[in-house]
Design a protein around this motif. Structure first.
Motif, PDB file in Angstrom:
ATOM      1  N   GLY A 124     -79.904  -8.210  61.129  1.00  0.00           N
ATOM      2  CA  GLY A 124     -80.048  -7.537  62.406  1.00  0.00           C
ATOM      3  C   GLY A 124     -80.904  -6.294  62.370  1.00  0.00           C
ATOM      4  O   GLY A 124     -81.371  -5.833  63.420  1.00  0.00           O
ATOM      5  N   ARG A 177     -83.310 -14.925  66.720  1.00  0.00           N
ATOM      6  CA  ARG A 177     -82.915 -13.783  67.541  1.00  0.00           C
ATOM      7  C   ARG A 177     -81.606 -14.063  68.290  1.00  0.00           C
ATOM      8  O   ARG A 177     -80.792 -13.155  68.485  1.00  0.00           O
ATOM      9  CB  ARG A 177     -84.020 -13.440  68.530  1.00  0.00           C
ATOM     10  CG  ARG A 177     -83.702 -12.226  69.369  1.00  0.00           C
ATOM     11  CD  ARG A 177     -84.737 -11.938  70.435  1.00  0.00           C
ATOM     12  NE  ARG A 177     -84.450 -10.648  71.034  1.00  0.00           N
ATOM     13  CZ  ARG A 177     -85.193  -9.566  70.865  1.00  0.00           C
ATOM     14  NH1 ARG A 177     -86.280  -9.615  70.124  1.00  0.00           N
ATOM     15  NH2 ARG A 177     -84.852  -8.433  71.437  1.00  0.00           N
ATOM     16  N   GLN A 224     -78.472 -13.066  66.326  1.00  0.00           N
ATOM     17  CA  GLN A 224     -78.292 -11.624  66.238  1.00  0.00           C
ATOM     18  C   GLN A 224     -77.891 -11.030  67.591  1.00  0.00           C
ATOM     19  O   GLN A 224     -77.092 -10.094  67.652  1.00  0.00           O
ATOM     20  CB  GLN A 224     -79.566 -10.968  65.717  1.00  0.00           C
ATOM     21  CG  GLN A 224     -79.913 -11.314  64.276  1.00  0.00           C
ATOM     22  CD  GLN A 224     -78.815 -10.924  63.296  1.00  0.00           C
ATOM     23  OE1 GLN A 224     -78.096  -9.943  63.509  1.00  0.00           O
ATOM     24  NE2 GLN A 224     -78.689 -11.683  62.225  1.00  0.00           N
ATOM     25  N   LEU A 272     -83.148  -4.480  66.196  1.00  0.00           N
ATOM     26  CA  LEU A 272     -83.442  -5.901  66.055  1.00  0.00           C
ATOM     27  C   LEU A 272     -84.913  -6.175  66.370  1.00  0.00           C
ATOM     28  O   LEU A 272     -85.563  -6.980  65.694  1.00  0.00           O
ATOM     29  CB  LEU A 272     -82.539  -6.716  66.981  1.00  0.00           C
ATOM     30  CG  LEU A 272     -82.774  -8.233  67.012  1.00  0.00           C
ATOM     31  CD1 LEU A 272     -82.629  -8.845  65.623  1.00  0.00           C
ATOM     32  CD2 LEU A 272     -81.813  -8.894  68.008  1.00  0.00           C
TER      33      LEU A 272
END
Length: 241
Positions: free
Chosen positions: A51, A81, A84, A186
């Motif tokens: 992350g 993505r 996360q 992120l």
């Protein structure tokens, strides 16, 4: 294999086996590695992105601590993505979950206004994930809706206080800010994974405030492509890939 869902005895056994076998391969979540100092790790392969750049640098940095050549590979796909984002959205209890946690503790109050509970008991009562439970207890404690007295073999001794609407509002504001900060981190991790025009090692050291140029080249795939495969012999396989 190693992950946080294993009991303490299993984790200790697997960790010892990894440290004692010169050719060991460990497949693990990020629960593994904290405090494990094995200097001769030759490869660290990430199946998906962490992350944050901080987490990646710490985890990849476990390779080559003996000063010899080591390789770190990050496998990346844009859909990484989503996982996360899920972690960001689901590691803090909602308003209703926080209320339910507080009520579960109050319902277990006995002598002197103290509740003696185990984490497993609270997980069963609230159906919260372990991470959410820990975060929720921390939030209640931070805003004086809960006092943690001590831990013992039974569990945790807690003294609940008042959980007001104002406190709940403030916790939600803090959670929203925290999630925004996590998304910004992120985004930096994704920028690192997706770049094709920058030295990845320079990106990492610059992130931590170091402005001096990276001299240990080829340190990443950017320089290997730049050198058209004319890299250190041990990097040939990576260059061909």
């Amino acid at each position: 294999v190693y992950h946080g869902g294993m009991d303490r005895g299993q984790r200790s056994m697997v960790q010892d086996a990894y440290l004692n076998d010169p050719n060991a391969i460990m497949i693990a979540t990020n629960a593994f590695g904290m405090g494990v100092d094995r200097p001769d790790v030759r490869f660290v392969i990430h199946y998906s992105i962490p992350g944050t750049l901080e987490a990646y640098y710490q985890e990849a940095g476990r390779a080559g601590r003996d000063g010899r050549l080591a390789q770190c590979m990050l496998l990346y796909a844009p859909q990484d993505r989503n996982l996360q984002e899920w972690f960001i959205e689901n590691d803090s209890p909602s308003r209703n979950e926080l209320i339910a946690l507080h009520r579960a503790i109050v319902a277990r109050v006995r002598d002197e206004g103290i509740a003696k509970v185990s984490p497993d008991e609270l997980i069963r009562a609230t159906r919260l994930f372990e991470v959410k439970l820990r975060v929720g207890l921390s939030q209640l404690e931070r805003y004086n809706a809960l006092e943690r007295l001590r831990d013992d073999s039974y569990g945790v001794h807690l003294r609940p206080g008042e959980l007001s609407e104002e406190t709940l509002d403030q916790i939600q504001i803090d959670v929203k800010l925290w999630r925004q900060q996590k998304r910004e981190k992120l985004n930096k991790m994704i920028d690192y994974a997706e770049t094709t025009t920058k030295c990845r090692q320079q990106m990492l050291v610059s992130h931590f405030g170091e402005m001096s140029p990276v001299n240990a080249k080829p340190c990443c795939d950017f320089h290997i492509r730049e050198m058209k495969g004319e890299a250190h012999p041990d990097f040939k396989q990576m260059a061909e890939a």
